[in-house]
Design an enzyme around this catalytic site. Structure first.
Site, PDB file in Angstrom:
ATOM      1  N   ASP A  13       4.761   0.827  12.105  1.00 17.76           N
ATOM      2  CA  ASP A  13       3.663   0.546  11.695  1.00 17.76           C
ATOM      3  C   ASP A  13       3.287  -0.986  12.070  1.00 17.76           C
ATOM      4  O   ASP A  13       2.191  -1.730  11.779  1.00 17.76           O
ATOM      5  CB  ASP A  13       3.517   0.329  10.148  1.00 17.76           C
ATOM      6  CG  ASP A  13       3.382   1.916   9.632  1.00 17.76           C
ATOM      7  OD1 ASP A  13       2.866   2.408  10.453  1.00 17.76           O
ATOM      8  OD2 ASP A  13       3.654   2.068   8.427  1.00 17.76           O
ATOM      9  N   ARG A  58       1.133  14.721  13.100  1.00 14.24           N
ATOM     10  CA  ARG A  58       1.619  14.741  11.611  1.00 14.24           C
ATOM     11  C   ARG A  58       1.673  15.906  10.755  1.00 14.24           C
ATOM     12  O   ARG A  58       1.064  16.197   9.759  1.00 14.24           O
ATOM     13  CB  ARG A  58       0.637  13.532  10.851  1.00 14.24           C
ATOM     14  CG  ARG A  58       0.491  12.432  11.982  1.00 14.24           C
ATOM     15  CD  ARG A  58       0.032  11.260  11.237  1.00 14.24           C
ATOM     16  NE  ARG A  58       0.808  10.718  10.218  1.00 14.24           N
ATOM     17  CZ  ARG A  58       0.402   9.853   9.349  1.00 14.24           C
ATOM     18  NH1 ARG A  58      -0.669   9.201   9.436  1.00 14.24           N
ATOM     19  NH2 ARG A  58       1.204   9.148   8.604  1.00 14.24           N
ATOM     20  N   LYS A 114       0.852  -1.135  -0.162  1.00 19.26           N
ATOM     21  CA  LYS A 114      -0.029  -0.012  -0.117  1.00 19.26           C
ATOM     22  C   LYS A 114       0.817   1.084  -0.057  1.00 19.26           C
ATOM     23  O   LYS A 114       0.804   2.223  -0.774  1.00 19.26           O
ATOM     24  CB  LYS A 114      -0.952  -0.040   1.295  1.00 19.26           C
ATOM     25  CG  LYS A 114      -1.408   1.398   1.604  1.00 19.26           C
ATOM     26  CD  LYS A 114      -2.295   1.443   2.828  1.00 19.26           C
ATOM     27  CE  LYS A 114      -1.783   1.625   4.022  1.00 19.26           C
ATOM     28  NZ  LYS A 114      -1.344   3.054   4.390  1.00 19.26           N
ATOM     29  N   ASN A 115       1.777   1.238   1.025  1.00 19.32           N
ATOM     30  CA  ASN A 115       2.547   2.529   0.957  1.00 19.32           C
ATOM     31  C   ASN A 115       3.700   2.652  -0.303  1.00 19.32           C
ATOM     32  O   ASN A 115       4.096   3.974  -0.031  1.00 19.32           O
ATOM     33  CB  ASN A 115       3.440   2.644   2.250  1.00 19.32           C
ATOM     34  CG  ASN A 115       2.246   2.760   3.498  1.00 19.32           C
ATOM     35  OD1 ASN A 115       1.132   2.995   3.116  1.00 19.32           O
ATOM     36  ND2 ASN A 115       2.819   2.544   4.636  1.00 19.32           N
ATOM     37  N   ARG A 123      -8.732   0.067   5.237  1.00 18.82           N
ATOM     38  CA  ARG A 123      -7.785   1.017   4.447  1.00 18.82           C
ATOM     39  C   ARG A 123      -6.639   0.414   4.132  1.00 18.82           C
ATOM     40  O   ARG A 123      -5.724   0.720   3.020  1.00 18.82           O
ATOM     41  CB  ARG A 123      -7.575   2.022   5.508  1.00 18.82           C
ATOM     42  CG  ARG A 123      -8.710   2.955   5.866  1.00 18.82           C
ATOM     43  CD  ARG A 123      -8.438   4.208   6.555  1.00 18.82           C
ATOM     44  NE  ARG A 123      -7.051   5.141   5.873  1.00 18.82           N
ATOM     45  CZ  ARG A 123      -6.856   6.063   6.489  1.00 18.82           C
ATOM     46  NH1 ARG A 123      -7.394   6.737   7.430  1.00 18.82           N
ATOM     47  NH2 ARG A 123      -5.924   6.755   5.536  1.00 18.82           N
ATOM     48  N   CYS A 151      -4.284  12.823  12.960  1.00 21.92           N
ATOM     49  CA  CYS A 151      -5.212  11.857  12.973  1.00 21.92           C
ATOM     50  C   CYS A 151      -4.777  11.058  14.248  1.00 21.92           C
ATOM     51  O   CYS A 151      -4.180  11.460  15.033  1.00 21.92           O
ATOM     52  CB  CYS A 151      -4.852  10.797  11.775  1.00 21.92           C
ATOM     53  SG  CYS A 151      -3.167  10.140  12.052  1.00 21.92           S
TER      54      CYS A 151
END
Ligand code: EPU
Length: 429
Positions: free
Chosen positions: A307, A121, A22-23, A399, A116
């Protein structure tokens, strides 16, 4: 709204395949804004975040068509360079359109992403880097408004108070590809997703050297041509499945894993007693005993990733002793702690550190997902907890994990997705 209902206690067995990252996908999709001609990205996971960015790219004049794991992207109209707050607030990674829009179209208006669940951030480093390339940047009604006739190469130090920045490096690296002359980024992030981005940009005709090291050099070119690209496997999804195998005392084979991207994770898991062995293009994970406690501090790559901090904490809740987990990248990324406490965990939080006293058993409870990785940790805890765990607000997990409940169920987990309204109907019948 969907939730997961998990009956804990099944040992996972069998095989699962990891999707493309994803990233890596997100900045690579944004980089396609700079391409002349079509881009085809392979192995793109089917995720809410990918959909969000496709919608935003659509507004910015790009056609995006998905079929199976392939995403075809082609710019059709370059007249709109405004990434609206309505779209950006759904996913703060939308900031990665800033560099490509500015470099290719000479202007960009991108809503400033807010904070968030994992912290405030900021994006000051992105702005500092683009200003160093000669961009004029101001803030107007909550939007970052950036303009430049043609960016100019520069030497840029991109380190911040918490170390390097992944998407900040991506933004500056992408913009520098179309700048005039040479750019050197010092203290660049070294994450494999940036190396993948640099490979994609080089395939399109960019001249980037040193990606994956703290010093990246970019020789500007006049244009970039659309090319196909296959994404690297998602190391965070892989790490999460490895930990699912470990926490359930299971034995699973995980295909499409780059163990060289997971050195710190494999090392930590082996230290606590999990077997993680390479097998072809993947790994075999097994765990047949109670795990040892450990200390871990998250760090930029190649250190232990933030993560996977929450998922590791779920495992350590059941270790034989006291563990210490510190998050040096996002010091407030501990929303999972309160939920794990509801499942009987013993965790004491002090600033950016959590001290976990291992217990023998977690107990199923209704818990609430707060962000993507915290939700994954709650699912892992639910897989071993005694009784039933319901994880609410699983849109957070959607997500970043493609149908995680189906893939865990295929490994033998007792987990299903239910809709709140279905659950209410079943209760009234
Ligand atoms: N930071 C600044 N100023 C900036 C940018 C960042 O001070 O201008 C700070 C951040 O507050 C943080 C640290 O620098 O303390 C690192 O943040 P970074 O910029 O690297 O984070 P990011 O690029 O916004 C990416 C991933 C995150 C992952 C972080 C850290 C994507 C789309 N997102 O975010 O992934 O946690 O790097 O590795 O690549 C996730 O997938 O769940 C996720 C949150």
């Amino acid at each position: 709204m969907d939730k997961f209902v998990i009956n804990g206690g099944s040992r996972l067995k069998g095989g699962v395949r990891i999707n493309g990252s994803k990233n890596a996908a997100l900045p690579i999709m944004a980089a396609a804004l700079m391409a002349e001609g079509a881009v085809a990205i392979q192995d793109v996971p089917d995720l809410a975040d990918i959909k969000h960015l496709s919608d935003l790219l659509g507004e910015l004049g790009m056609d995006a068509t998905r079929s199976d794991g392939r995403l075809d992207l082609k710019v059709r109209d370059e007249s709109n360079s405004h990434a609206r707050y309505d779209l950006v607030r759904k996913m703060r990674a939308s900031i990665c359109v800033l560099g490509p829009l500015l470099a290719r179209r000479g202007k960009a208006r991108v809503a400033m992403p807010g904070g968030c669940a994992i912290g405030s951030r900021p994006v000051d480093l992105h702005i500092r880097g683009l200003k160093a390339l000669g961009a004029h940047i101001e803030l107007d009604s909550g939007d970052i408004v950036a303009t430049a006739k043609r960016l100019k190469g520069a030497e840029i130090f991109l380190g911040g108070p918490f170390g390097s920045t992944v998407l900040g490096t991506a933004n500056v690296m992408m913009a520098a590809c179309l700048a005039e002359g040479k750019t050197v980024i010092e203290s660049a992030a070294c994450e494999p997703e940036l190396t993948d981005l640099a490979e994609f940009l080089n395939e399109m005709g960019a001249k980037i050297t040193g990606a994956g090291t703290p010093r990246v050099a970019i020789e500007g070119v006049k244009k970039l041509a659309g090319r196909p690209h296959r994404l690297i496997p998602d190391r965070i999804e892989a790490g999460t499945f490895i930990m699912a195998g470990a926490i359930t005392n299971g034995e699973i084979t995980i295909a499409n894993v780059r163990l060289d991207h997971l050195m710190a994770v494999a090392d930590k898991l082996r230290e606590v007693g999990v077997m993680v062995e390479p097998a072809g293009q993947g790994v075999v994970v097994s765990c047949a005993r109670r795990l040892e406690p450990t200390d871990v501090t998250t760090q930029p790559y190649p250190g232990f990733p933030t993560d996977l901090q929450a998922q590791l904490m779920a495992i350590l809740c059941l270790a034989d002793g006291n563990s210490i987990v510190t998050d040096k990248i996002f010091p407030d990324r501990f929303m999972h702690v309160a939920e794990l406490l509801r499942m009987g965990a013993t965790i004491h939080k002090e600033g950016a550190t959590a001290i976990i006293t291992g217990i023998r058993r977690l107990i199923g409870a209704p818990v609430m997902a707060s962000d993507l990785r915290a939700s994954a940790a709650l699912v892992l805890a639910g897989l071993v907890a005694k009784g039933t765990t319901t994880v609410a607000r699983v849109y957070h997990i959607d997500r970043g994990y493609d149908r995680i409940e189906q893939r865990l169920a295929a490994l033998g987990a007792d987990i299903k997705r239910v809709n709140d309204s279905d659950a209410a109907k079943a209760a009234s019948e």
